[in-house]
Design a protein around this motif. Structure first.
Motif: not given
Lengths: 208, 208
Positions: A92-93, A115-121
């Motif tokens: 849902k991000a 989003m690039d920062f936290f999505m992979p995590g």
């Protein structure tokens, strides 16, 4: 007429074990309380909390064998609110951050950067880590929900002891995606709550 | 003069990323806030929450490399409140329930009955189960702490992203016993918080 007295709402909250069976809460008011509760914060605003409001006779009967010794709350409450954490909340991000851009709260560039920062995590988090995140965030919302309920004139009882491995499936949810966190019974108390003791703050706090 | 406006306290709470460096919170007021926050409920009243209030220059320097990208909060807040869950919280059961008996809130027989009922489950809980319990309960207290802070005129920022495997030892705690849950920065905000979006309650709720 809502109660707006923070002291009363917060410090006179006690767990109710028995409720007035005749009190019903409309779906509209329940959604209003959930809207207010979900003003609580969550990690990167991912809001992993999901709610199953069990209020029908059939729903209560389905839940009854799964909540062990807390059957009085199940049988008398206006509703049993099952709070689940969504292990795939990051799906849902795009909706959450896209809506922030639409509302002018965030630029497209900032959205992309975040989003690039936290999505992979999030996408690659081990199961144990995601379990921690969704349970912590969903517990924040649970506490705020219990206080908001008091504002609306209701009482609650949070319950952790239930058949965790059965409750999702019983209500048609994928148990791999939805992990149960707490069940909150809600209604008008028909129970004389007693005071309970707390450890002294000095004994559980150190200053560094 | 405390703020007692529930609506304002709860719905105007926003995460503060930068604080007024000159604001100090006395240990007395911090303990008062922790006392108020710990009126939150916990599973069988076991109160597994423990607090390390990092407020000194030395403490902040020790914490700085462990909190990743949230260094502004560390550098400017009045304190960073590290909330841990005590994996051996049941060692305080005798103290908690004994005190309830002393205060006349429970008979000796009820105390024995309750402790006989839940203690085996706590003492023999698998690590994953105990981790869940202490993190859920400690998150309930964290939410109430953030609201109580607002009542006292302070702002907060809850943080989940930090070096979880290093923070206990850095502050002299046994990492097997104390699991970190959240870090809450507290102080007077020196930051223009922006509104953030929330998912529609209807889209995250089902009625059964």
């Amino acid at each position: 007429m809502k109660n707006n007295d923070f002291q009363d709402i917060t410090f006179n909250r006690h767990s109710a074990k028995v409720f007035d069976k005749d009190v019903k809460i409309s779906n509209e008011e329940m959604l209003e309380m959930i809207t207010e509760a979900t003003k609580a914060p969550s990690s990167v605003n991912m809001q992993p909390w999901r709610f199953v409001v069990v209020e029908s006779k059939e729903g209560k009967e389905k839940l009854r064998p799964l909540i062990r010794f807390n059957t009085r709350q199940n049988d008398t409450s206006s509703a049993m609110i099952l709070i689940f954490g969504d292990m795939k909340c990051y799906e849902k991000a795009e909706e959450i951050y896209g809506s922030a851009v639409e509302k002018g709260l965030m630029t497209k560039d900032v959205k992309k950067e975040l989003m690039d920062f936290f999505m992979p995590g999030y996408e690659n988090a081990p199961k144990e880590k995601m379990n921690d995140i969704v349970k912590i965030d969903s517990s924040l919302v649970a506490m705020q929900l219990m206080l908001v309920a008091r504002q609306h004139g209701y009482d609650t009882n949070p319950m952790g002891g239930f058949e965790e491995d059965k409750v999702a499936e019983a209500f048609g949810l994928d148990p791999e995606k939805y992990v149960p966190v707490l069940i909150v019974a809600i209604g008008k108390s028909d129970y004389t709550a007693h005071e309970s003791v707390r450890l002294d703050a000095k004994d559980i706090t150190v200053f560094k």
